[in-house]
Design an enzyme around this catalytic site. Sequence first.
Site, short mmCIF file in Angstrom:
data_model
loop_
_atom_site.label_atom_id
_atom_site.label_comp_id
_atom_site.label_asym_id
_atom_site.label_seq_id
_atom_site.Cartn_x
_atom_site.Cartn_y
_atom_site.Cartn_z
N ASP A 1 -14.72 56.37 1.09
CA ASP A 1 -13.85 56.95 0.07
C ASP A 1 -14.69 57.46 -1.10
O ASP A 1 -15.23 56.68 -1.89
CB ASP A 1 -12.86 55.88 -0.41
N HIS B 1 -10.54 58.95 1.25
CA HIS B 1 -9.34 58.47 0.57
C HIS B 1 -8.07 58.69 1.40
O HIS B 1 -7.08 57.99 1.24
CB HIS B 1 -9.22 59.17 -0.78
N SER C 1 -3.33 54.52 -3.20
CA SER C 1 -4.02 55.14 -4.31
C SER C 1 -3.53 54.50 -5.62
O SER C 1 -3.62 53.30 -5.78
CB SER C 1 -3.81 56.65 -4.28
#
Length: 839
Positions: free
Chosen positions: A779, A812, A703
């Site tokens: 995502d 994600h 991330s």
Amino acid sequence: MRITGRKTALPYPHWSLLLTTFLMYPEHKYRDYKRRVPLWQYSLLVIVLLYGSHLLISTINLIHYNHKNYHAHPVYTNTVLNDFAEEDSFSSNGTLNLENWRNGTFSPKFHSIQWTEVGREDDQGYYILSSNSSYIVKSLSDPDFESVLFNESTITYNGEEHHVEDVIVSNNLQYALVVTDKKHNWRHSFFANYWLYKVDNPGEVQPLFDSDLSLNALVSLVHWSPDSSQVAFVLNNNIYLKHLNNFSDSRVVQLTYDGGENIFYGKPDWVYEEEVFESNSAMWWSPNGQFLSILRTNDTQVPVYPIPYFVQSDAETAIDEYPLLKHIKYPKAGFPNPVVDVIVYDVHRQHISRLPADDPFYNDENITNEERLITEIIWVGDSRFLTKITNRESDLLAFYLIDAEANNSKLVRFQDAKSTKSWFEIEHNTMFIPKDASVGREQDGYIDTIDVNGYNHLAYFSPPDNPNPKIILTSGEWEVVDSPSAFDFKRNVVYFTATKKSSIERHVYSVGIDGKLLNNVTDVSSDGYYSTSFSPGARFVLLSHQGPHVPYQKMLDLVKGTEEIIESNEDLKDSVSLFNLPDVKYGEVELHKGVKSNYVEIRPKNFDHSKKYPVLFFVYGGPGSQLVTKTFSKSFQHVVASELDAIVVTVDGRGTGFRGRDYRSLVRDNLGHYESLDQIKAGKIWASKPYVDENRLAIWGWSYGGYMTLKVLEQDKGETFKYGMSVAPVTNWKFYDSIYTERYMHTPQDNPNYYNSSIHEIDNLKGVKRFLLMHGTGDDNVHFQNTLKVLDLFDLHGLENYDVHVFPDSDHSIRYHNSNVIVYDKLFHWIRRAFKAGK
């Protein structure tokens, strides 16, 4: 990429107005109580919640942040590529490895409790135990009290059986909403069937929305009224109210009618769910249940982002040959945001009201109606509530006190962070303190977190329209964290968690509402990282010690001053003693003159100063985040240290949290710059150590950490870090959502640094030996677009010294179709080969 613990974000389970506390290690708080042994022996069996590996949880918590970027790597010789192709085995003899990391060998047990509002005045510690299909009310003060609320594993209606997934009990414990057939939506939201159940007559079950059973499965949110007489719920983005005056003939009333694809009532759209409320709820009952405040979100001008799903089919059409295409209203930086407003439903008058057009709320001279963000709503009485709003760039903050009875508002507080080049983080910890003349509280008030000389502290405001604190409760060069935690309404005592002892520890404290008698609740003479779960009246607290040693839990009776151990994790202690585990060293490193940063160094067992070890840096680095904490953890980083005989280092450089405003706000308008400089400087410091092999330095993150990995490789040019692994990175902040990005970068229209903050100096990556890039195509948070765009830049620059792995349809968190196993296998084997190739 919000952190919902710090900062994260975190987030909160949907136990309606039960004042429940369902907390997940390590970011949430745990609560329970100590009672007589027989009671707790029973209770613990019922409420035990065994969490998965701390590593998995830590990674998922990181994913809660919406910050990512990319970076590239240089070219390998044929020899290096051949080395990367080799596979070798790894041992499992008495050492921490991927297998025992995943199977829960090093996962501590934690117990949670669902507190109820029953008996709040004298706080008898009523709570609900759930085990399998049983939901039972117990009392910490009366071990003989017990009431079964629900005891079924299925609900049958019209001959169809539905598996029970959750039960939401009304405050008066007479009714329950049984949840079945959950269907995941985004991070916090889902759709489900809801069934009304009468506790004293188990045979009476009815769908929450009984006009059309197929629509009952599309209910997306429910909230009991405080008096338990009605349920507010959201269906197709409209608000409905179910009245329970006559259970067998309950009445549903539709309150709003224009909800749909662009208009949301009572629930957030994607960006508000992810970045603002960190939950699926955007409606709030007044304490007496007369009023319901509702967020209205207008996404008409918000652009649509399409996400194709390649290995999932539409359940209705079952078409596999063509991708399933979903569209999200997703505002990227600089694009139109949702336009938000607040409306109020008066149950007595059966009327929805909106503030008049000439009301101050719609005519703020600093924050326009189109630009405002509504970040928190808190009732401060039976008819008045505070509404926190910021501008879209989060450096102006206004508090409006709205009177639902009179239908007007008043600006009571205004703050400007522009002068400090900082911002206002979104918090959800404002606490209403009702008046009680018998204990000296003559007027209603609230406790809020404010900036005191550059540090986050607690202040008491009373009455609610007072623009200035009546009393500043805490101060000093330390910060309160996700507080206040609880308030004892009889003794006027505030409980909170803070970094008073150390920025990497969390201890619990109390202070009087007059700002006097600040006391330690936890033992500050030894290292500790604690979380709490308080009963509604703050008499009882389940105290969870999360590290640095093996976690334990105990229940405190804060009135009697007694305590009892609830969980000691003896099995985990045995596991720790039997395995050859890495050593952990905490400290501070001076990266710049006069500026020190926290670090943690994980060393392989039997560390030898005369050897040369490879080093892997694990990074996150997002604004206000924190990785270096004194929590118990046997994470993926520990696996790497253990299995690969390597050192793993994490440094929380400038921009991260809990060291004051100046330390974190330096990164404003220039994300990736100072953070990458700090990681590079830290890398050079470690490379110079006599026990480090300077040719085998690597960095990895997920991330925002994936972004940092690429940014560090880009700026370092392979001089310090030879390898890198980037998972789900942002590669250009123009691709990320507006609310998160503009808080730290302003808009692209006003800030030319967006280009500098992106991954753009591709030729620099040619100095890196090799790097890995991984992303999920589904995502919805950090779009796959980020990786595709940077791969295109790699092609244009002739860059080939990298590897790519794509996870079809994973979001994600990268968990779809076994991908959470594969992603860590890939990371482990890739870095193993890199360290071998660098010898």
